[in-house]
Enzyme design. Structure first.
Site, short mmCIF file in Angstrom:
data_model
loop_
_atom_site.label_atom_id
_atom_site.label_comp_id
_atom_site.label_asym_id
_atom_site.label_seq_id
_atom_site.Cartn_x
_atom_site.Cartn_y
_atom_site.Cartn_z
N LYS A 198 0.84 -1.20 0.00
CA LYS A 198 0.00 0.00 0.00
C LYS A 198 0.87 1.25 0.00
CE LYS A 198 -1.82 2.31 3.51
NZ LYS A 198 -1.63 3.70 3.04
N GLU A 272 10.40 0.28 10.34
CA GLU A 272 11.44 1.29 10.14
C GLU A 272 10.79 2.64 10.47
OE1 GLU A 272 13.51 3.92 9.11
OE2 GLU A 272 13.31 3.38 6.99
N CYS A 306 13.90 9.98 7.44
CA CYS A 306 13.93 9.46 8.80
C CYS A 306 15.34 9.53 9.40
CB CYS A 306 13.40 8.04 8.84
SG CYS A 306 14.12 7.00 7.56
N GLU A 403 10.72 14.22 16.20
CA GLU A 403 10.99 14.27 14.76
C GLU A 403 10.15 15.38 14.13
OE1 GLU A 403 9.75 10.79 12.45
OE2 GLU A 403 11.78 10.76 11.62
#
Ligand code: NAI
Ligand code: MG
Length: 494
Positions: A198, A272, A306, A403
């Site tokens: 997806k 991840e 990331c 983040e």
């Protein structure tokens, strides 16, 4: 010459004399359908619920296409197609035939690299220079690399019998759409699995182009099924009882939900997740190279990375010089049209992501931190953020701990290697890090003590399909890439 003179001369040089004429790639090169259906069992099929959603170009806010919003029934159909293909063809054909299909896919992507690069920039907002020179070449490299393993699994894991796990459910993010798909599809197929994948809601288009390519490559129907939808579609994949392995890249928040959801089942999983990498510059570092590495580490792909080097840790003795040079370099960065070959920083991927970045910056202002933004002029439409430094922060500030996922770099200073290591490790994440120094011994010592999956020394953001990638702590579970990347897709038995 005084520093002031130098700064004045530099700003004059870059702002007035070094302006580039625009050199855009043509979007005409990409043929888009008005609507994309789900790619299940080798054919495009409308969603059972009849629902579609739009994907826009974040640089112009124009609708590019609409795509199917897959529901539970569609996910079930895709998983059944993958299971049938696994039992009927993919697990039966010789491994070297599997390898040939994967080689064919990589060659065909290479032939159509320009089209894929332009489409990726249109749908995601990333600069064409990156999609052309990094994303698509890396996609091709991953397929080539894993194609080579398909008929050599017995050599890769000697003494044990490697066997595919079955059907893999894969959920990917919007920051590297086709590349994250390649990271997941290539090892899954090489190991003999079939796939339901997806795309992320803001970047579904390059995966549907890939679906057309897989059909042209005559990959047997059902081996790779490509669907689109939002978080609830992802959750349907995770919860489907006939999925054997989940591979996810995205936020730590969703990663935790997935981990809870598969607990108590025998599904394998790799996650991840986020990162908050420290880029550490010691007093003996080559400062000019470090400036380039810092810029590449955080402003690359608008900071939608990331493993971005989002925290600068700089030795007190050189911090003034480094920050001054960094600001001068930042003023030269060109923010704007992602299709322009001169662009360094493209559009923020979506309005919610831009709002998230702005919330962090507003909080920094409230808390009295020092914000420096370049004087870039922004296009009227679209989502944009000028490269930003946040100084005068402490370790407990949210902008240092969380983040931001934008072109925002925090700055902290340190005095000793021990202090740098302690600051670097003091976040919930552990995905990547950078070390800049003239001394090999320091690289080994500091590299060993930083708890992060990938550590670059005197460089940043370098990727290679042969090298495993993944994190510690809240940055995830498992590794992708290299030999390690095959393991989650295999059962090893005596
Ligand atoms: P997200 O984690 O919600 O989205 C990533 C993917 O997961 C998308 O395909 C999404 O549809 C899917 N998803 C969402 N909820 C799900 C669920 N409950 N079960 C299964 N799949 C689900 O990330 P989002 O909201 O797009 O971005 C939020 C933040 O996450 C970013 O600001 C950034 O900090 C971080 N992020 C990290 C990435 C990385 O590479 N590690 C990539 C994208 C976002
Ligand atoms: Mg889009």
């Amino acid at each position: 010459m005084t520093e002031k003179d130098l700064a004045q001369r530099t700003s004059l040089r870059f702002n007035d004399l070094w302006s580039y004429d625009s050199a855009p790639e043509s979007s005409d090169y990409v043929q888009l359908k008005e609507r994309y259906d789900l790619f299940i069992d080798g054919a495009f099929q409308p969603p059972e619920n009849g629902k579609y959603f739009k994907s826009i170009n974040p640089a112009t806010e124009e609708v590019l296409s609409e795509v199917a919003d897959a529901g539970k029934a569609d996910v079930d159909k895709a998983v059944k197609a993958a299971r049938k293909a696994y039992n009927g063809t993919w697990s039966r054909i010789p491994a070297k035939e599997r390898g040939k299909y994967i080689y064919r896919i990589s060659r065909m992507i290479q032939e159509r690299a320009r089209e894929f690069a332009i489409l990726e920039s249109m749908d995601s907002g990333k600069p064409i220079r990156e999609s052309r020179d990094i994303d698509i070449p890396q996609v091709v490299a991953h397929f080539f690399y894993y194609a080579g393993w398909a008929d050599k699994l017995d050599y890769a894991f000697p003494g044990v019998k490697p066997k595919a796990v079955g059907v893999a459910g894969q959920i990917i993010p919007w920051n590297f759409p086709l590349l994250m798909a390649a990271w997941k599809i290539a090892p899954a197929l090489a190991a003999g699995n079939t796939v339901v994948i997806k795309s992320a809601e803001s970047t579904p288009l390059s995966l549907y182009k890939l679906a057309e390519l897989l059909r042209d490559a005559e990959l047997p129907p059902g081996v790779v099924n490509i669907i689109s939808g939002a978080g609830n579609t992802g959750a349907e994949i995770v919860q489907h009882p006939d999925i054997d392995k989940i591979a996810f890249t995205g936020s730590t928040e969703v990663g935790k939900l997935i981990q809870k959801s598969v607990a108590g089942t025998d599904k394998k999983y790799t996650l991840e997740l986020g990162g908050k990498a420290a880029n550490i510059v010691f007093e003996d570092a080559p400062v000019d190279q470090a400036v380039e590495g810092i810029v590449n580490g955080i402003f690359f792909n608008q900071g939608h990375v990331c493993c971005a080097g989002s925290r600068l840790l700089v030795h007190e003795a050189i911090s003034e010089e480094l920050v001054r040079k960094l600001k001068m370099r930042m003023e030269t960065l060109i923010v704007g049209d992602p299709l322009d070959k001169n662009t360094d920083i493209g559009a923020i991927n979506s309005r919610p992501q831009l709002e998230k970045i702005q919330r962090y910056l507003a909080e920094s202002v409230e808390e009295g931190q020092d914000i420096y933004q370049t004087k870039c002029t922004l296009p009227e439409k679209g989502y944009w953020c000028c490269p930003t430094l946040v100084d005068n922060v402490s370790q407990s500030h949210r902008v240092v701990q969380e983040e931001v996922f934008g072109p925002v770099l925090t700055i902290q200073t340190f005095r000793t290697p021990a202090e740098a290591i302690s600051l670097a490790n003091n976040t919930p994440y552990g995905l990547s890090g950078g070390i800049w120094t003239d001394k090999g011994s320091k690289i080994f010592k500091v590299g060993k003590d930083i708890r992060a999956g990938v550590i670059w020394s005197n460089t940043f953001n370098k990727f290679d399909p042969t090298s495993p990638f993944g994190g510690y702590k809240e940055s995830g579970v498992g590794r992708e890439g290299g030999l390690h990347g095959l393991l989650p897709y295999l059962e090893l038995s005596k």
